[in-house]
Design a protein around this motif. Structure first.
Motif, PDB file in Angstrom:
ATOM      1  N   ARG A  64      -3.163  13.945  -9.310  1.00 20.31           N
ATOM      2  CA  ARG A  64      -2.994  12.566  -8.842  1.00 20.31           C
ATOM      3  C   ARG A  64      -1.504  12.321  -8.651  1.00 20.31           C
ATOM      4  NH1 ARG A  64      -4.551  12.925 -13.951  1.00 20.31           N
ATOM      5  NH2 ARG A  64      -3.048  12.272 -15.533  1.00 20.31           N
TER       6      ARG A  64
ATOM      7  N   ARG B 143      -7.203   4.443 -12.034  1.00 21.62           N
ATOM      8  CA  ARG B 143      -7.155   4.234 -10.585  1.00 21.62           C
ATOM      9  C   ARG B 143      -6.475   2.898 -10.287  1.00 21.62           C
ATOM     10  NH1 ARG B 143      -8.980   5.534  -5.731  1.00 21.62           N
ATOM     11  NH2 ARG B 143     -10.211   4.087  -4.493  1.00 21.62           N
TER      12      ARG B 143
ATOM     13  N   THR C 146       0.597   5.437   0.475  1.00 24.91           N
ATOM     14  CA  THR C 146      -0.253   6.583   0.819  1.00 24.91           C
ATOM     15  C   THR C 146       0.506   7.856   0.481  1.00 24.91           C
ATOM     16  OG1 THR C 146       0.535   6.556   3.112  1.00 24.91           O
ATOM     17  CG2 THR C 146      -1.511   5.356   2.633  1.00 24.91           C
TER      18      THR C 146
ATOM     19  N   VAL D  35      -2.803   2.638  -4.175  1.00 30.47           N
ATOM     20  CA  VAL D  35      -2.445   4.028  -3.879  1.00 30.47           C
ATOM     21  C   VAL D  35      -3.644   4.704  -3.221  1.00 30.47           C
ATOM     22  CG1 VAL D  35      -1.807   6.273  -4.837  1.00 30.47           C
ATOM     23  CG2 VAL D  35      -0.774   4.191  -5.763  1.00 30.47           C
ATOM     24  N   LYS D  36      -3.396   5.260  -2.027  1.00 32.85           N
ATOM     25  CA  LYS D  36      -4.470   5.890  -1.254  1.00 32.85           C
ATOM     26  C   LYS D  36      -4.015   7.257  -0.756  1.00 32.85           C
ATOM     27  CE  LYS D  36      -6.473   1.631   0.251  1.00 32.85           C
ATOM     28  NZ  LYS D  36      -6.285   0.507  -0.113  1.00 32.85           N
ATOM     29  N   THR D  37      -4.971   8.120  -0.533  1.00 34.78           N
ATOM     30  CA  THR D  37      -4.691   9.440   0.024  1.00 34.78           C
ATOM     31  C   THR D  37      -4.432   9.306   1.515  1.00 34.78           C
ATOM     32  OG1 THR D  37      -6.156  10.440  -1.597  1.00 34.78           O
ATOM     33  CG2 THR D  37      -5.635  11.763   0.332  1.00 34.78           C
ATOM     34  N   ASP D  38      -3.407   9.985   2.016  1.00 33.94           N
ATOM     35  CA  ASP D  38      -3.116  10.011   3.444  1.00 33.94           C
ATOM     36  C   ASP D  38      -3.864  11.200   4.043  1.00 33.94           C
ATOM     37  OD1 ASP D  38      -2.100  10.201   6.002  1.00 33.94           O
ATOM     38  OD2 ASP D  38      -0.031   9.806   5.400  1.00 33.94           O
TER      39      ASP D  38
ATOM     40  N   HIS E  11      -5.526   0.186  -7.060  1.00 30.73           N
ATOM     41  CA  HIS E  11      -6.048  -0.166  -5.745  1.00 30.73           C
ATOM     42  C   HIS E  11      -5.080   0.070  -4.590  1.00 30.73           C
ATOM     43  CE1 HIS E  11      -3.684  -3.732  -6.657  1.00 30.73           C
ATOM     44  NE2 HIS E  11      -3.725  -4.019  -5.376  1.00 30.73           N
TER      45      HIS E  11
ATOM     46  N   GLU F 156       0.853  -1.184   0.000  1.00 34.12           N
ATOM     47  CA  GLU F 156       0.000   0.000   0.000  1.00 34.12           C
ATOM     48  C   GLU F 156       0.897   1.244   0.000  1.00 34.12           C
ATOM     49  OE1 GLU F 156      -3.800   1.027   2.508  1.00 34.12           O
ATOM     50  OE2 GLU F 156      -1.999   1.515   3.668  1.00 34.12           O
TER      51      GLU F 156
END
Length: 193
Positions: free
Chosen positions: A99, A106, A9, A110-113, A108, A7
């Protein structure tokens, strides 16, 4: 065994005049991967990581970035939790990157912290933690960055010696009114039909 994708972030800040306030926070979540078994490469357009944790699980990720970064002025810290980076954006500008990755699809992993994210129009008003120097709020001495735990919830207003809130006296049960159907010293409670 195929390599796992960790993952990732991220959050960011922008400035059109101050290059030290124009950066990305990126965290690669790879717990228990010792630095000696990890390989991190930074280029102007890419961040890539491979490593093996203490249990033998292999991680691999390659991030083609939306725009260029200044690798000379970026910082990396490898901790037992993962790899923390403060990547300096090469181009000054108030606008945020839309981004993290170059490709608009998109992914799966990579997420925003949201703990570090500040909206573009509020970044000047936001209190800045110096993540660039302290990586996540830990001071240079390894401490907790001067946090005063006595001001955090739970113990607010407690007198640590007496255990009571300041200015309060111990309540006496004798001053409480009796419940309906209960006589003083009698533990029977009247049933409601």
């Amino acid at each position: 065994m195929a390599a796992l994708t960790p993952e990732v972030t991220w959050a960011q800040r922008s400035s059109e005049t101050d290059e030290t306030r124009n950066y990305l926070y990126v965290f690669i979540n790879v717990p228990d991967v010792p630095p000696k078994s990890a390989d991190l490469k930074l280029t102007e357009n890419n961040v890539s990581f491979t490593g093996t944790n203490l249990k033998g699980a292999k991680y691999s990720v390659s991030l083609d970035l939306y725009a260029e970064i200044d690798t000379e002025n970026s910082k990396v810290h490898h901790s037992p939790r993962g790899v923390e980076m403060v990547l300096r954006k090469k181009k000054l500008g108030l606008e945020y990157w839309p981004r993290l990755l170059k490709e608009a699809k998109r992914v799966h992993f990579v997420k925003t912290d949201f703990d570090k994210w500040v909206d573009e129009d509020e970044q000047d008003e936001a209190q800045e933690d110096d993540y660039a120097a302290n990586f996540g709020g830990f001071g240079e001495d390894g401490g907790l960055g001067g946090i005063d735990f006595s001001k955090l919830g739970g113990g607010a207003g407690l007198d640590m010696a007496g255990g009571e809130a300041a200015g309060e006296e111990e309540e006496d049960d004798e001053d409480l009114p009796e419940l309906e159907g209960e006589e003083k010293g009698d533990k029977k409670i009247q049933e409601v039909s």
